[in-house]
Design a protein around this motif. Structure first.
Motif, PDB file in Angstrom:
ATOM      1  N   GLY A  61       0.785  -1.229   0.000  1.00  0.00           N
ATOM      2  CA  GLY A  61       0.000   0.000   0.000  1.00  0.00           C
ATOM      3  C   GLY A  61       0.811   1.270   0.000  1.00  0.00           C
ATOM      4  O   GLY A  61       0.256   2.358  -0.118  1.00  0.00           O
ATOM      5  N   HIS A  62       2.115   1.184   0.140  1.00  0.00           N
ATOM      6  CA  HIS A  62       2.974   2.362   0.089  1.00  0.00           C
ATOM      7  C   HIS A  62       3.570   2.488  -1.305  1.00  0.00           C
ATOM      8  O   HIS A  62       3.967   1.492  -1.915  1.00  0.00           O
ATOM      9  CB  HIS A  62       4.108   2.267   1.106  1.00  0.00           C
ATOM     10  N   VAL A  63       3.631   3.708  -1.801  1.00  0.00           N
ATOM     11  CA  VAL A  63       4.239   3.982  -3.099  1.00  0.00           C
ATOM     12  C   VAL A  63       5.428   4.899  -2.857  1.00  0.00           C
ATOM     13  O   VAL A  63       5.330   5.892  -2.143  1.00  0.00           O
ATOM     14  CB  VAL A  63       3.233   4.631  -4.067  1.00  0.00           C
ATOM     15  N   CYS A  64       6.539   4.560  -3.462  1.00  0.00           N
ATOM     16  CA  CYS A  64       7.785   5.297  -3.280  1.00  0.00           C
ATOM     17  C   CYS A  64       8.328   5.667  -4.653  1.00  0.00           C
ATOM     18  O   CYS A  64       8.190   4.903  -5.606  1.00  0.00           O
ATOM     19  CB  CYS A  64       8.789   4.418  -2.531  1.00  0.00           C
ATOM     20  N   ALA A  65       8.942   6.848  -4.755  1.00  0.00           N
ATOM     21  CA  ALA A  65       9.521   7.290  -6.023  1.00  0.00           C
ATOM     22  C   ALA A  65      10.910   7.861  -5.779  1.00  0.00           C
ATOM     23  O   ALA A  65      11.202   8.414  -4.719  1.00  0.00           O
ATOM     24  CB  ALA A  65       8.634   8.330  -6.683  1.00  0.00           C
ATOM     25  N   ARG A  98      23.461  12.840  -7.115  1.00  0.00           N
ATOM     26  CA  ARG A  98      23.169  11.448  -7.467  1.00  0.00           C
ATOM     27  C   ARG A  98      21.695  11.097  -7.570  1.00  0.00           C
ATOM     28  O   ARG A  98      21.323  10.250  -8.359  1.00  0.00           O
ATOM     29  CB  ARG A  98      23.813  10.503  -6.470  1.00  0.00           C
ATOM     30  N   ARG A  99      20.840  11.712  -6.725  1.00  0.00           N
ATOM     31  CA  ARG A  99      19.435  11.299  -6.739  1.00  0.00           C
ATOM     32  C   ARG A  99      18.590  12.281  -5.953  1.00  0.00           C
ATOM     33  O   ARG A  99      19.071  12.953  -5.052  1.00  0.00           O
ATOM     34  CB  ARG A  99      19.300   9.892  -6.179  1.00  0.00           C
ATOM     35  N   ALA A 100      17.310  12.312  -6.300  1.00  0.00           N
ATOM     36  CA  ALA A 100      16.303  13.000  -5.479  1.00  0.00           C
ATOM     37  C   ALA A 100      15.374  11.921  -4.959  1.00  0.00           C
ATOM     38  O   ALA A 100      14.964  11.027  -5.686  1.00  0.00           O
ATOM     39  CB  ALA A 100      15.523  14.017  -6.303  1.00  0.00           C
ATOM     40  N   GLY A 101      15.049  12.012  -3.685  1.00  0.00           N
ATOM     41  CA  GLY A 101      14.196  11.009  -3.068  1.00  0.00           C
ATOM     42  C   GLY A 101      15.009  10.108  -2.191  1.00  0.00           C
ATOM     43  O   GLY A 101      16.191  10.352  -1.965  1.00  0.00           O
ATOM     44  N   PRO A 102      14.407   9.111  -1.664  1.00  0.00           N
ATOM     45  CA  PRO A 102      13.064   8.607  -1.953  1.00  0.00           C
ATOM     46  C   PRO A 102      11.978   9.400  -1.238  1.00  0.00           C
ATOM     47  O   PRO A 102      12.202   9.958  -0.169  1.00  0.00           O
ATOM     48  CB  PRO A 102      13.113   7.185  -1.414  1.00  0.00           C
ATOM     49  N   VAL A 103      10.807   9.458  -1.853  1.00  0.00           N
ATOM     50  CA  VAL A 103       9.604  10.006  -1.220  1.00  0.00           C
ATOM     51  C   VAL A 103       8.550   8.908  -1.224  1.00  0.00           C
ATOM     52  O   VAL A 103       8.399   8.194  -2.202  1.00  0.00           O
ATOM     53  CB  VAL A 103       9.085  11.282  -1.920  1.00  0.00           C
ATOM     54  N   THR A 104       7.852   8.768  -0.098  1.00  0.00           N
ATOM     55  CA  THR A 104       6.893   7.678   0.066  1.00  0.00           C
ATOM     56  C   THR A 104       5.569   8.203   0.575  1.00  0.00           C
ATOM     57  O   THR A 104       5.544   9.078   1.441  1.00  0.00           O
ATOM     58  CB  THR A 104       7.443   6.638   1.070  1.00  0.00           C
ATOM     59  N   VAL A 105       4.474   7.677   0.036  1.00  0.00           N
ATOM     60  CA  VAL A 105       3.133   7.972   0.531  1.00  0.00           C
ATOM     61  C   VAL A 105       2.399   6.658   0.749  1.00  0.00           C
ATOM     62  O   VAL A 105       2.703   5.651   0.113  1.00  0.00           O
ATOM     63  CB  VAL A 105       2.305   8.857  -0.436  1.00  0.00           C
ATOM     64  N   HIS A 106       1.443   6.688   1.660  1.00  0.00           N
ATOM     65  CA  HIS A 106       0.565   5.536   1.820  1.00  0.00           C
ATOM     66  C   HIS A 106      -0.624   5.766   0.909  1.00  0.00           C
ATOM     67  O   HIS A 106      -1.417   6.679   1.122  1.00  0.00           O
ATOM     68  CB  HIS A 106       0.109   5.352   3.265  1.00  0.00           C
ATOM     69  N   ALA A 107      -0.729   4.948  -0.122  1.00  0.00           N
ATOM     70  CA  ALA A 107      -1.790   5.119  -1.105  1.00  0.00           C
ATOM     71  C   ALA A 107      -2.901   4.096  -0.932  1.00  0.00           C
ATOM     72  O   ALA A 107      -4.005   4.309  -1.416  1.00  0.00           O
ATOM     73  CB  ALA A 107      -1.216   5.013  -2.516  1.00  0.00           C
ATOM     74  N   GLY A 108      -2.617   2.998  -0.264  1.00  0.00           N
ATOM     75  CA  GLY A 108      -3.615   1.937  -0.183  1.00  0.00           C
ATOM     76  C   GLY A 108      -3.933   1.459  -1.585  1.00  0.00           C
ATOM     77  O   GLY A 108      -3.050   1.097  -2.334  1.00  0.00           O
TER      78      GLY A 108
END
Length: 130
Positions: A61-65, A98-108
């Motif tokens: 249920g978590h989405v990370c980018a 090198r990178r941006a993130g990670p960012v995570t939300v609970h999307a279900g």
């Protein structure tokens, strides 16, 4: 073999055993610290764009980018954001090498909107993972 030699061999064996035990305890901690800079879960989408690539992961249920530049090493403006439907957007923006993130939300089971930018190039996907 005299008793002094036996004691020395036991002391060396005990030292080796203690050192290997300390390494075994320290290794998982270092692995967890390295993983904290990456998204957990299964990679579900990859969106290349002219200056980088946006990766999207999902786990329970978590989405990370995360956004990686095409040419890492020099400092440049990078942004990555994830927004679950009817929820606040989570963004990481700054000057990175090198990178941006990670960012995570609970999307279900909700759709998410992901965006990524490196320098002048960007990608923005509509509602995905519905």
């Amino acid at each position: 073999m005299d008793s002094g030699a036996i004691r020395r061999r036991l002391a060396v064996g005990l030292a080796v055993l203690t050192a290997s035990g300390l390494i075994a305890v320290a290794a998982p901690t270092q692995a967890q610290a390295a993983d904290a800079t990456r998204c957990e879960g299964r990679k579900v989408r990859t969106y290349p764009f002219p200056t980088g690539t946006l990766y999207v992961y999902r786990k329970q249920g978590h989405v990370c980018a995360i956004v990686l530049p095409r040419r890492p090493g020099r400092e440049q403006t990078m942004t990555v954001s994830v927004q679950a439907y009817r929820a606040m957007r989570v963004t990481d923006e700054g000057q990175y090498t090198r990178r941006a993130g990670p960012v995570t939300v609970h999307a279900g089971q909700r759709c998410v909107w992901v965006k990524g930018r490196v320098g002048s190039g960007s990608v923005s996907k509509g509602w995905i993972l519905c």
